[in-house]
Enzyme design. Structure first.
Site, PDB file in Angstrom:
ATOM      1  N   HIS A   4      -8.484   6.711  12.434  1.00 48.61           N
ATOM      2  CA  HIS A   4      -9.434   6.351  11.779  1.00 48.61           C
ATOM      3  C   HIS A   4      -8.434   5.573  10.030  1.00 48.61           C
ATOM      4  O   HIS A   4      -7.462   5.165  10.322  1.00 48.61           O
ATOM      5  CB  HIS A   4     -10.092   7.301  10.633  1.00 48.61           C
ATOM      6  CG  HIS A   4      -9.703   8.549   9.616  1.00 48.61           C
ATOM      7  ND1 HIS A   4      -8.447   9.019   9.676  1.00 48.61           N
ATOM      8  CD2 HIS A   4      -9.509   7.939   8.066  1.00 48.61           C
ATOM      9  CE1 HIS A   4      -7.681   9.688   8.764  1.00 48.61           C
ATOM     10  NE2 HIS A   4      -8.460   8.803   7.879  1.00 48.61           N
ATOM     11  N   HIS A   6      -4.752   4.578  10.715  1.00 47.62           N
ATOM     12  CA  HIS A   6      -3.491   5.452  10.489  1.00 47.62           C
ATOM     13  C   HIS A   6      -3.999   6.986  11.215  1.00 47.62           C
ATOM     14  O   HIS A   6      -5.609   7.347  11.740  1.00 47.62           O
ATOM     15  CB  HIS A   6      -3.426   5.974   9.468  1.00 47.62           C
ATOM     16  CG  HIS A   6      -4.378   6.503   7.887  1.00 47.62           C
ATOM     17  ND1 HIS A   6      -4.573   5.797   7.662  1.00 47.62           N
ATOM     18  CD2 HIS A   6      -4.896   7.687   7.525  1.00 47.62           C
ATOM     19  CE1 HIS A   6      -5.724   6.018   6.850  1.00 47.62           C
ATOM     20  NE2 HIS A   6      -5.912   7.602   7.026  1.00 47.62           N
ATOM     21  N   HIS A  40       0.859  -1.284   0.274  1.00 48.35           N
ATOM     22  CA  HIS A  40       0.582   0.331  -0.245  1.00 48.35           C
ATOM     23  C   HIS A  40       0.956   1.111   0.133  1.00 48.35           C
ATOM     24  O   HIS A  40       1.900   1.302   0.852  1.00 48.35           O
ATOM     25  CB  HIS A  40      -0.473  -0.111   0.797  1.00 48.35           C
ATOM     26  CG  HIS A  40      -2.243   1.351   0.826  1.00 48.35           C
ATOM     27  ND1 HIS A  40      -3.275   1.225   0.487  1.00 48.35           N
ATOM     28  CD2 HIS A  40      -1.791   2.386   1.829  1.00 48.35           C
ATOM     29  CE1 HIS A  40      -4.345   2.325   0.265  1.00 48.35           C
ATOM     30  NE2 HIS A  40      -3.307   3.287   0.797  1.00 48.35           N
ATOM     31  N   ASP A  67      -5.977  17.682   9.859  1.00 45.37           N
ATOM     32  CA  ASP A  67      -7.345  17.661   9.286  1.00 45.37           C
ATOM     33  C   ASP A  67      -7.335  16.708   8.044  1.00 45.37           C
ATOM     34  O   ASP A  67      -6.856  17.737   7.032  1.00 45.37           O
ATOM     35  CB  ASP A  67      -8.836  18.408   9.177  1.00 45.37           C
ATOM     36  CG  ASP A  67      -8.935  18.808  10.956  1.00 45.37           C
ATOM     37  OD1 ASP A  67      -8.038  18.296  11.503  1.00 45.37           O
ATOM     38  OD2 ASP A  67     -10.067  19.296  11.069  1.00 45.37           O
TER      39      ASP A  67
HETATM   40 FE   LIG Z   1      -7.258   8.708   5.794  1.00 47.89          FE
END
Ligand SMILES: [Fe+2]
Length: 385
Positions: free
Chosen positions: A336, A300, A263, A306
């Site tokens: 998240h 992560h 990834h 943000d």
């Molecule tokens: Fe993200």
């Protein structure tokens, strides 16, 4: 724009006499940024660009903040923003901080009876739905689905739409927006490992020049207000210009994705940078090809930025129940990651058709009243099994 462009007629040497066929003068304007250190353009006008005739009114368009200190993950239904006739009225600021505003707009009408100029901020206008022409005093750009239009601060413009069905995702940036520095050499040329090159950046090729006198209204944005100024000459009266500071277009469909065996991190998707936020393009691509690869992202932590994702098209692999026009906000300070089942679903998949625009801001974003109107308040619980 970090490379030189010339359009229309200019004299062979800057700051010298340049005359019209009737012997009168064209008027030169140096249009610069960051004092005299940033990018600039020299333009030549039929009339003086300084002829202010009237200042009519001044009113606030400052966003109304609903939540100043936010740590809740949100999903916003962008397509629930109601279409409005007028372009400026249609622009709804959903997220804001002192560096940028993130705006959704569904304008139905082209800008006809006024011109617009943002003196505070560069505008990056992503065309989700609609097509037409961006008309500016430094030339025009045709646009369609998937285009980013980069309008540097101070450019006088209008938007002509082909139909009433338009959806725009706009980032208004108080910091200059550039292509990523790491993709440019010391001359500014985009390097071989850049996911796009100069050929993909569309410069204005069509210049509209009017030598007209009358009353020309420019709605000027300055410090969260619109100031209506009337000029005595047509704002599109440039006969020619050259330099580095002008609007340009780039299609997200021309972004060449960087892939790997495992990834790849978000920076491989980066398309634009400022010193306050980055803009990334997630485009259709082959998934990771290590035999034990997990194509979905790992969890992560957004500890110090943000993350705003605007979903454009395709099936977004890491999220459940996400549709085109949705925005997710994953705020700084908490982790998240993929929704339950998304990681498992991704294994063995070879490609994705997802298309999304991401804005990661280094300062926290405030959630506005316009955002709360279209918010899904329970999204923050969507990782619970
Ligand atoms: Fe993200």
């Amino acid at each position: 724009m970090p490379f030189y462009h010339k359009l229309g007629e200019i004299p062979p040497k800057r700051h010298t006499q340049f005359k019209k066929p009737d012997g009168s003068f064209y008027y030169e304007q140096l249009f610069g940024t960051i004092g005299f250190d940033g990018m600039s353009t020299n333009s030549y006008h039929e009339q003086r660009p300084t002829q202010v005739k009237d200042i009519r009114k001044q009113y606030s368009i400052a966003p109304k903040v609903a939540k100043a200190n936010n740590i809740q993950s949100y999903r916003f239904h962008g397509f629930k923003v109601k279409p409005e006739q007028d372009y400026l009225d249609s622009r709804k600021i959903v997220l804001t901080n002192t560096d940028c505003n993130i705006i959704l707009a569904a304008p139905k009408e082209s800008t006809r009876d006024y011109f617009y100029k943002n003196t505070d901020a560069d505008e990056l206008i992503f065309i989700h739905k609609g097509s037409g022409k961006l008309r500016t005093h430094l030339g025009n750009l045709d646009f369609k689905y998937g285009d980013y239009l980069l309008v540097p601060r101070g450019i006088i413009y209008k938007l002509d739409f082909d139909t009433e069905d338009n959806r725009l995702f706009i980032v208004e940036s108080y910091r200059p927006i550039y292509t990523p520095k790491r993709y440019r050499n010391w001359f500014g040329q985009l390097l071989e490992h850049s996911p796009f090159c100069e050929r993909d950046l569309r410069q204005p090729q069509e210049l509209e020049t009017y030598n007209e006198s009358g009353d020309f209204l420019i709605k000027i944005k300055k410090q969260d207000e619109i100031i209506e100024m009337v000029y005595a000459s047509h704002p599109f009266d440039v006969i020619g210009y050259d330099g580095y500071n002008y609007p340009y277009a780039f299609s997200i469909h021309d972004f060449e994705p960087i892939t790997g065996r495992v990834h790849q991190p978000p920076p491989v998707h980066q398309t634009f940078e400022t010193d306050a936020f980055v803009v990334c393009s997630f485009v259709p691509r082959l998934y990771d090809y290590h035999p034990l690869a997990v194509p979905a992202p790992y969890n992560h932590s957004n500890i110090d930025s943000d993350e705003v994702l605007y979903y454009v098209d395709g099936d977004f692999m890491s999220r459940n129940d996400i549709e085109a026009g949705h925005i997710s906000l994953h705020p700084a300070g908490i982790p998240h990651g993929p929704h339950p089942g998304a990681m498992e679903r991704s294994i063995g998949k070879v490609k994705t058709d997802e298309l999304a625009v991401m804005v990661d801001t280094f300062k926290p974003l405030k959630v506005t009243e316009e955002a709360i109107k279209i918010a899904d308040d329970d999204y923050f619980k969507s990782w619970l099994e």
